[in-house]
Design a protein around this motif. Sequence first.
Motif, PDB file in Angstrom:
ATOM      1  N   ALA A 207       0.816  -1.213   0.000  1.00  0.00           N
ATOM      2  CA  ALA A 207       0.000   0.000   0.000  1.00  0.00           C
ATOM      3  C   ALA A 207       0.849   1.262   0.000  1.00  0.00           C
ATOM      4  O   ALA A 207       0.383   2.321  -0.439  1.00  0.00           O
ATOM      5  N   LEU A 208       2.093   1.166   0.442  1.00  0.00           N
ATOM      6  CA  LEU A 208       2.964   2.334   0.476  1.00  0.00           C
ATOM      7  C   LEU A 208       3.333   2.843  -0.913  1.00  0.00           C
ATOM      8  O   LEU A 208       3.559   4.036  -1.097  1.00  0.00           O
ATOM      9  N   PHE A 209       3.430   1.935  -1.894  1.00  0.00           N
ATOM     10  CA  PHE A 209       3.883   2.404  -3.209  1.00  0.00           C
ATOM     11  C   PHE A 209       2.882   2.172  -4.324  1.00  0.00           C
ATOM     12  O   PHE A 209       3.078   2.668  -5.437  1.00  0.00           O
ATOM     13  N   LEU A 210       1.793   1.435  -4.076  1.00  0.00           N
ATOM     14  CA  LEU A 210       0.739   1.303  -5.069  1.00  0.00           C
ATOM     15  C   LEU A 210      -0.265   2.447  -4.905  1.00  0.00           C
ATOM     16  O   LEU A 210      -0.339   3.070  -3.861  1.00  0.00           O
ATOM     17  N   ASP A 211      -1.048   2.679  -5.948  1.00  0.00           N
ATOM     18  CA  ASP A 211      -2.073   3.717  -5.860  1.00  0.00           C
ATOM     19  C   ASP A 211      -3.283   3.190  -5.090  1.00  0.00           C
ATOM     20  O   ASP A 211      -3.275   2.057  -4.594  1.00  0.00           O
ATOM     21  N   ASP A 212      -4.325   3.980  -5.018  1.00  0.00           N
ATOM     22  CA  ASP A 212      -5.484   3.622  -4.193  1.00  0.00           C
ATOM     23  C   ASP A 212      -6.224   2.384  -4.684  1.00  0.00           C
ATOM     24  O   ASP A 212      -6.972   1.771  -3.922  1.00  0.00           O
ATOM     25  N   THR A 213      -6.036   2.008  -5.940  1.00  0.00           N
ATOM     26  CA  THR A 213      -6.693   0.797  -6.437  1.00  0.00           C
ATOM     27  C   THR A 213      -5.971  -0.466  -5.977  1.00  0.00           C
ATOM     28  O   THR A 213      -6.498  -1.572  -6.132  1.00  0.00           O
ATOM     29  N   LEU A 214      -4.755  -0.320  -5.446  1.00  0.00           N
ATOM     30  CA  LEU A 214      -3.916  -1.460  -5.045  1.00  0.00           C
ATOM     31  C   LEU A 214      -3.730  -2.435  -6.199  1.00  0.00           C
ATOM     32  O   LEU A 214      -3.768  -3.656  -6.023  1.00  0.00           O
ATOM     33  N   THR A 215      -3.509  -1.899  -7.382  1.00  0.00           N
ATOM     34  CA  THR A 215      -3.319  -2.720  -8.569  1.00  0.00           C
ATOM     35  C   THR A 215      -1.827  -2.888  -8.836  1.00  0.00           C
ATOM     36  O   THR A 215      -1.115  -1.902  -9.019  1.00  0.00           O
ATOM     37  N   TYR A 216      -1.368  -4.149  -8.878  1.00  0.00           N
ATOM     38  CA  TYR A 216       0.059  -4.474  -8.953  1.00  0.00           C
ATOM     39  C   TYR A 216       0.378  -5.075 -10.318  1.00  0.00           C
ATOM     40  O   TYR A 216       0.836  -6.204 -10.443  1.00  0.00           O
TER      41      TYR A 216
ATOM     42  N   ARG B 209       8.505   3.005  -8.170  1.00  0.00           N
ATOM     43  CA  ARG B 209       9.862   3.137  -7.616  1.00  0.00           C
ATOM     44  C   ARG B 209      10.036   4.485  -6.937  1.00  0.00           C
ATOM     45  O   ARG B 209      10.596   4.567  -5.827  1.00  0.00           O
ATOM     46  N   GLU B 210       9.574   5.535  -7.571  1.00  0.00           N
ATOM     47  CA  GLU B 210       9.698   6.860  -6.973  1.00  0.00           C
ATOM     48  C   GLU B 210       8.893   6.950  -5.674  1.00  0.00           C
ATOM     49  O   GLU B 210       9.349   7.544  -4.691  1.00  0.00           O
ATOM     50  N   ARG B 211       7.711   6.361  -5.678  1.00  0.00           N
ATOM     51  CA  ARG B 211       6.875   6.366  -4.474  1.00  0.00           C
ATOM     52  C   ARG B 211       7.545   5.565  -3.359  1.00  0.00           C
ATOM     53  O   ARG B 211       7.543   5.986  -2.198  1.00  0.00           O
ATOM     54  N   PHE B 212       8.110   4.414  -3.699  1.00  0.00           N
ATOM     55  CA  PHE B 212       8.794   3.586  -2.709  1.00  0.00           C
ATOM     56  C   PHE B 212       9.965   4.352  -2.102  1.00  0.00           C
ATOM     57  O   PHE B 212      10.179   4.325  -0.886  1.00  0.00           O
ATOM     58  N   THR B 213      10.716   5.052  -2.947  1.00  0.00           N
ATOM     59  CA  THR B 213      11.859   5.832  -2.462  1.00  0.00           C
ATOM     60  C   THR B 213      11.401   6.967  -1.553  1.00  0.00           C
ATOM     61  O   THR B 213      12.000   7.205  -0.489  1.00  0.00           O
TER      62      THR B 213
ATOM     63  N   ARG C 244      17.165  -1.738  -0.265  1.00  0.00           N
ATOM     64  CA  ARG C 244      18.010  -1.759  -1.467  1.00  0.00           C
ATOM     65  C   ARG C 244      17.561  -2.881  -2.409  1.00  0.00           C
ATOM     66  O   ARG C 244      17.560  -2.719  -3.630  1.00  0.00           O
ATOM     67  N   LEU C 245      17.173  -4.003  -1.851  1.00  0.00           N
ATOM     68  CA  LEU C 245      16.659  -5.118  -2.658  1.00  0.00           C
ATOM     69  C   LEU C 245      15.439  -4.653  -3.459  1.00  0.00           C
ATOM     70  O   LEU C 245      15.355  -4.863  -4.677  1.00  0.00           O
ATOM     71  N   TRP C 246      14.484  -4.016  -2.783  1.00  0.00           N
ATOM     72  CA  TRP C 246      13.244  -3.625  -3.457  1.00  0.00           C
ATOM     73  C   TRP C 246      13.498  -2.532  -4.487  1.00  0.00           C
ATOM     74  O   TRP C 246      12.905  -2.517  -5.558  1.00  0.00           O
ATOM     75  N   THR C 247      14.406  -1.615  -4.167  1.00  0.00           N
ATOM     76  CA  THR C 247      14.775  -0.576  -5.128  1.00  0.00           C
ATOM     77  C   THR C 247      15.378  -1.206  -6.375  1.00  0.00           C
ATOM     78  O   THR C 247      15.051  -0.827  -7.515  1.00  0.00           O
ATOM     79  N   PHE C 248      16.273  -2.175  -6.178  1.00  0.00           N
ATOM     80  CA  PHE C 248      16.905  -2.846  -7.309  1.00  0.00           C
ATOM     81  C   PHE C 248      15.871  -3.605  -8.129  1.00  0.00           C
ATOM     82  O   PHE C 248      15.891  -3.557  -9.368  1.00  0.00           O
ATOM     83  N   TYR C 249      14.956  -4.287  -7.473  1.00  0.00           N
ATOM     84  CA  TYR C 249      13.904  -5.033  -8.173  1.00  0.00           C
ATOM     85  C   TYR C 249      13.059  -4.116  -9.054  1.00  0.00           C
ATOM     86  O   TYR C 249      12.809  -4.412 -10.225  1.00  0.00           O
ATOM     87  N   LEU C 250      12.615  -2.985  -8.510  1.00  0.00           N
ATOM     88  CA  LEU C 250      11.773  -2.085  -9.290  1.00  0.00           C
ATOM     89  C   LEU C 250      12.561  -1.442 -10.433  1.00  0.00           C
ATOM     90  O   LEU C 250      12.055  -1.315 -11.556  1.00  0.00           O
ATOM     91  N   ALA C 251      13.810  -1.049 -10.167  1.00  0.00           N
ATOM     92  CA  ALA C 251      14.644  -0.444 -11.213  1.00  0.00           C
ATOM     93  C   ALA C 251      15.009  -1.466 -12.282  1.00  0.00           C
ATOM     94  O   ALA C 251      15.002  -1.166 -13.489  1.00  0.00           O
ATOM     95  N   TYR C 252      15.345  -2.666 -11.865  1.00  0.00           N
ATOM     96  CA  TYR C 252      15.705  -3.777 -12.750  1.00  0.00           C
ATOM     97  C   TYR C 252      14.543  -4.081 -13.697  1.00  0.00           C
ATOM     98  O   TYR C 252      14.721  -4.266 -14.903  1.00  0.00           O
ATOM     99  N   SER C 253      13.325  -4.106 -13.130  1.00  0.00           N
ATOM    100  CA  SER C 253      12.143  -4.389 -13.945  1.00  0.00           C
ATOM    101  C   SER C 253      11.862  -3.252 -14.910  1.00  0.00           C
ATOM    102  O   SER C 253      11.574  -3.474 -16.099  1.00  0.00           O
ATOM    103  N   GLU C 254      11.946  -2.020 -14.424  1.00  0.00           N
ATOM    104  CA  GLU C 254      11.731  -0.868 -15.294  1.00  0.00           C
ATOM    105  C   GLU C 254      12.723  -0.867 -16.450  1.00  0.00           C
ATOM    106  O   GLU C 254      12.362  -0.602 -17.609  1.00  0.00           O
ATOM    107  N   ALA C 255      13.981  -1.175 -16.148  1.00  0.00           N
ATOM    108  CA  ALA C 255      15.012  -1.218 -17.188  1.00  0.00           C
ATOM    109  C   ALA C 255      14.685  -2.265 -18.244  1.00  0.00           C
ATOM    110  O   ALA C 255      14.941  -2.063 -19.440  1.00  0.00           O
ATOM    111  N   GLY C 256      14.127  -3.389 -17.823  1.00  0.00           N
ATOM    112  CA  GLY C 256      13.751  -4.422 -18.779  1.00  0.00           C
ATOM    113  C   GLY C 256      12.763  -3.923 -19.810  1.00  0.00           C
ATOM    114  O   GLY C 256      12.870  -4.209 -21.007  1.00  0.00           O
ATOM    115  N   PHE C 257      11.789  -3.139 -19.359  1.00  0.00           N
ATOM    116  CA  PHE C 257      10.790  -2.604 -20.297  1.00  0.00           C
ATOM    117  C   PHE C 257      11.349  -1.438 -21.106  1.00  0.00           C
ATOM    118  O   PHE C 257      11.040  -1.301 -22.294  1.00  0.00           O
TER     119      PHE C 257
END
Length: 427
Positions: A164-173, A374-378, A395-408
């Motif tokens: 809930a900290l980094f998703l929007d109000d719809t909690l859509t992941y 990622r920005e919201r998580f940070t 740091r793990l979660w930051t890397f995961y979100l950045a790693y995934s974004e880079a893939g796209f």
Amino acid sequence: MTIAQAPTTPDADGRSEGQAAGPAPWPDVTAVPPCSRLRAAVTGRLVRRALARLPLHARFAGADAVGLGGPLLEVRDPAAFHARIGTAGLVGFGESYMAGEWDAPDLVAALTVLAAHAPELIPAPLQRLRGLWAPRRPHEERNTPDGSRSNISRHYDLSNDLFALFLDDTLTYSSAVFRGFPAQWDLLAAAQRRKIDRLLDLADVGEGTRLLEIGTGWGELALRAAARGARVTSLTLSHEQRALARERVRAAGLAERVSVELCDYREARGEYDAVVSVEMIEAVGAEFWPDYFRVLDARLAPGGRAALQAITMPHERMLATRDTFTWIHKYVFPGGFLPSTQAMEETARDHTRLRLARRDAFGAHYAETLRLWRERFTERADDVAALGFDDVFRRLWTFYLAYSEAGFRSGYLDVQQYLFTKEADPR
């Protein structure tokens, strides 16, 4: 201890055991693995040679920089960096970031360069010998019914409060669909509802539709389908997601239209006019893709429609990495594996009566979705810490979100919406 190893039942404070603040139980991060001087030296040469050919500026402490220029990748502890890569490959690369041994001012930009050149990072002779040196997936993480329950729990039961900290109000992941770029945070919820409505439109969901949802998330799709007049059966393996989804359904006054069940997709029963499944096939595992599509076929009534959203990767990379154990498996999605569009379409064709009617790709939208997360998580790092998640986890979660974004952003990954149809009974 990794996320995949740690018990993940949240305590009374919404904190997962094994992830509490204090001395971090991360043995593969806090200790550099033993690596012979020869292996470390060979690894160092291979790494520097690979980076020297890329549009990066890779700077090693105590040594000259390499690369053709571009985003900065700064290796603060080259000895540890090479030891980890030499013993654990790309798993070690991620662990080295978690340990703070390397960093990048623009992490996404640096990882995007690496993702764009992923097939070239490992020399061709070593690529051909991948089966000899690459770590294999643990047998216990196969996506059998029991294995799937464990794998799903390790990620999605971390803490509803964390998501809930980094998703929007719809909690859509999952990926949103935006009207334009760059995407803005205050438009993310609308973009998520737009994505959901597109899937419901594809499946022709309306008044009286009997809908099966495979993979509940936190309930937004079920809520929107029920608001259209559908009767929804939604399946999840996450206790945490089911509890919150049921709460949201009750709060919306839709309990008579929505049933959220703790149930493996293989255990689904009944006949439905439509099936919708959003970014669920990534958790199925290649060996079970035929089972997954056969369930779609079996549960759909004649004339029914299945609308799927799936993250995909290039077919040749999918084949090359099919049995490889990766950093993402170890720390984020145990048992996960991304299909290619070819694999999905061939599986449906060869194992079901379903026919592909439409496929739409929108990978750039996922890159923007991940950027916003990622920005919201940070921005909410202090809140993440308050939940009991330590610096290594962050740091793990930051890397995961950045790693995934880079893939796209690199085009290595894509996301698709599919419509499969089942022919009506000619009688």
